[in-house]
Design a protein around this motif. Structure first.
Motif, short mmCIF file in Angstrom:
data_model
loop_
_atom_site.label_atom_id
_atom_site.label_comp_id
_atom_site.label_asym_id
_atom_site.label_seq_id
_atom_site.Cartn_x
_atom_site.Cartn_y
_atom_site.Cartn_z
N GLU A 264 80.29 -75.34 88.69
CA GLU A 264 79.20 -75.97 88.97
C GLU A 264 77.82 -75.25 88.42
N THR A 265 77.77 -73.90 88.27
CA THR A 265 76.74 -73.12 87.86
C THR A 265 76.63 -73.49 86.27
N VAL A 266 77.71 -73.56 85.55
CA VAL A 266 77.77 -73.91 84.00
C VAL A 266 77.39 -75.42 83.75
N VAL A 267 77.79 -76.17 84.72
CA VAL A 267 77.23 -77.85 84.43
C VAL A 267 75.84 -77.89 84.67
N GLU A 268 75.50 -77.16 85.61
CA GLU A 268 73.81 -77.27 85.81
C GLU A 268 73.09 -76.64 84.76
N MET A 269 73.68 -75.52 83.98
CA MET A 269 72.85 -75.07 83.16
C MET A 269 73.10 -75.85 81.93
N PHE A 270 74.07 -76.63 81.73
CA PHE A 270 74.49 -77.41 80.46
C PHE A 270 73.04 -78.71 80.62
N TYR A 271 73.01 -79.12 81.90
CA TYR A 271 72.12 -80.29 82.00
C TYR A 271 70.65 -79.98 82.02
N ASN A 272 70.45 -78.50 82.50
CA ASN A 272 69.09 -78.15 82.26
C ASN A 272 68.60 -77.85 80.85
N TYR A 273 69.55 -77.48 80.01
CA TYR A 273 69.37 -77.11 78.44
C TYR A 273 69.17 -78.29 77.81
N LEU A 274 70.19 -79.40 77.87
CA LEU A 274 70.12 -80.48 77.10
C LEU A 274 68.85 -81.60 77.74
N PRO A 275 68.30 -82.24 76.62
CA PRO A 275 67.11 -83.15 76.83
C PRO A 275 67.60 -84.10 77.65
N GLY A 276 66.62 -84.54 78.55
CA GLY A 276 66.83 -85.65 79.56
C GLY A 276 67.56 -85.24 80.74
N SER A 277 67.64 -86.10 81.53
CA SER A 277 68.70 -85.85 82.92
C SER A 277 70.28 -86.31 82.76
N LYS A 278 70.86 -85.75 83.63
CA LYS A 278 72.34 -86.18 83.68
C LYS A 278 72.76 -87.75 83.65
N GLY A 371 83.84 -95.32 90.08
CA GLY A 371 82.62 -95.54 90.28
C GLY A 371 81.78 -94.38 91.11
N LEU A 372 82.37 -93.18 90.99
CA LEU A 372 81.44 -92.14 91.75
C LEU A 372 80.84 -91.20 90.66
N PRO A 373 79.90 -90.51 91.16
CA PRO A 373 79.14 -89.41 90.07
C PRO A 373 80.13 -88.43 89.93
N THR A 374 79.97 -87.83 88.56
CA THR A 374 80.88 -86.76 88.32
C THR A 374 80.19 -85.32 89.13
N THR A 375 80.95 -84.56 89.23
CA THR A 375 80.83 -83.04 89.64
C THR A 375 79.60 -82.32 89.25
N GLY A 376 78.85 -81.82 89.94
CA GLY A 376 77.90 -80.79 89.34
C GLY A 376 76.67 -81.56 88.97
N GLY A 377 75.85 -80.42 88.54
CA GLY A 377 74.51 -80.96 87.96
C GLY A 377 73.18 -80.85 88.71
N ALA A 378 72.28 -80.75 88.47
CA ALA A 378 70.96 -80.83 89.10
C ALA A 378 70.72 -81.90 89.90
N PRO A 379 70.28 -81.89 91.00
CA PRO A 379 70.37 -83.08 91.87
C PRO A 379 69.04 -84.07 91.11
N PRO A 380 68.97 -85.46 91.48
CA PRO A 380 67.76 -86.19 90.93
C PRO A 380 66.54 -85.89 91.45
N GLU A 381 65.52 -85.98 90.50
CA GLU A 381 64.00 -85.56 91.06
C GLU A 381 63.57 -86.75 92.10
N PRO A 382 63.03 -86.50 93.32
CA PRO A 382 62.55 -87.33 94.07
C PRO A 382 61.56 -88.05 93.28
N GLU A 383 61.71 -89.40 93.55
CA GLU A 383 60.66 -90.40 93.20
C GLU A 383 59.05 -90.28 93.65
#
Length: 387
Positions: A264-278, A371-383
């Motif tokens: 969970e930690t590494v996935v979140e780090m990846f998506y925080n480092y990569l451009p854009g969101s998950k 049709g389910l989301p993958t595990t991990g990653g930062a939660p979506p930002e509130p609109e």
């Protein structure tokens, strides 16, 4: 006057299709062929390589289309799956069965050598020598000794582990509240994975006992899983299948805690480092992140749980009838010492890293398939609400 820098059209023409995040567009063929271009018929190898590449691309596109079609049919048959519903946990349980049972069965040859070298370090000088000797003496089937209890046991364990993790993660997150969850999410991951593994190991233990006995005895202890279970229960009763439960908990619970929390930690780090969101990344990119994160987590798992893994192998192979658990552990440690606790670590790092990476990839792709989301990653930002 012509500008110093290339135009946007020129850049798009040169680099369009280089991005891994966008589908490659087929380039239009020039209307007139320049006399300075090489004649492709003079370069047959080049042409053949292009043909193979084009055929592979077509097959890949066809396979992706079939998977997409299967995914739609599967989702239509099951119906919409609400997150954290009974149907959601059932899907996660089935995904865990697929992820763990198949992958553990595939790497049985590595597990076989690891277990034998843990029990007797002098049996083989190296892994390749071991596989060579086993295949010459017992054939291809001998290299896969123990695959049956491995597949059955880790299918049961995988279902309870992944499905249970999703359940306990939601349970503990609700228990601490949303604000505290984001502050202490690593503790939630650790608690959820430990709870799930505690239950999963009760299902795994009988099969693990048969697997280790079959792999560490020559000739093998039993020809099949059910023959092995019958032999143990007839001599030692049902308790004989569970005499390795305590060291199994000692190996698997820290292993799973590291596996899920670090993933969970590494996935979140990846998506925080990569451009854009998950959500900006497609299925292929998300499963690639899952595999890479799982492999990293697997290396950490292997190191953390290896001493307990050695003790489990020794205990299942060498524990005397009626010998107390503590006495058996003390005797084994006296024989092998601290250094002996790390026998077979390199091969286990490769095995567990590969296993964990493939398990997360299969599990998350199955979630995408349903049709389910993958595990991990930062939660979506509130609109943001409009003023």
């Amino acid at each position: 006057m012509q500008g110093l820098f290339p135009s946007q059209q020129a850049l798009s023409h040169v680099f369009g299709g280089c991005s891994p995040l966008t589908p490659r567009q087929s380039e239009p063929q020039p209307k007139y062929r320049s006399k300075y271009l090489a004649r492709t018929e003079l370069y047959t190898v080049w042409s053949a390589a292009d043909d193979v590449k084009n055929k592979a691309a077509k097959l890949s596109d066809a396979a992706a289309a079939e998977l997409e079609k299967g995914s739609r049919k599967g989702q239509e048959a099951v119906g919409k799956i609400q997150l954290h519903s009974a149907k959601f946990y059932a899907a996660c349980t089935f995904g865990g069965i697929l992820a763990c049972g198949l992958t553990h069965a595939v790497v049985t040859p590595m597990d076989l050598v690891k277990c034998r070298r843990q029990v007797d370090p002098k049996m083989y000088k190296g892994n390749f020598e071991a596989w060579g000797k086993i295949s010459r003496a017992e054939g291809f089937r001998g290299v896969y000794t123990g695959w049956g209890p491995t597949m059955w046991g880790y299918s049961v364990q995988g279902g309870f582990k992944y499905g249970g993790y999703e359940f306990f993660k939601k349970f503990y997150a609700d228990l601490v509240g949303e604000d505290n969850f984001h502050k202490y999410k690593t503790l939630v991951y650790l608690s959820a994975s430990a709870s799930a593994e505690f239950i999963a190991d009760i299902g795994l233990c009988p099969f693990e006992s048969i697997k280790v006995r079959s792999q560490t005895t020559i000739p093998p202890f039993a020809k099949s899983t059910w023959e092995g279970i019958g032999k143990v229960t007839s001599k030692e009763g049902l308790g004989g299948l569970y005499k390795g439960l305590y060291p199994l908990w000692g190996r698997q619970i820290p292993y799973t805690m590291m596996k899920f929390a670090s993933f969970e930690t590494v996935v979140e780090m990846f998506y925080n480092y990569l451009p854009g969101s998950k959500s900006d990344y497609g299925k292929g990119a998300q499963t690639a992140v899952s595999f890479t994160s799982g492999y990293i987590a697997g290396i950490l798992c292997a190191v953390v749980s290896h001493p307990a893994d050695v003790m489990v192998s020794k205990l299942n192979a060498n524990r005397g009838a009626g010998e107390a658990f503590g006495a058996a552990m003390g005797r084994i440690y006296k024989d092998i010492g601290f250094r002996g606790l790390w026998n077979g670590l390199p091969v286990r790092i490769v095995m567990i890293g590969t296993l964990t990476g493939l398990q997360w990839m299969i599990y998350d792709y199955f979630k995408i398939f349903m049709g389910l989301p993958t595990t991990g990653g930062a939660p979506p930002e509130p609109e943001k609400t409009k003023a």
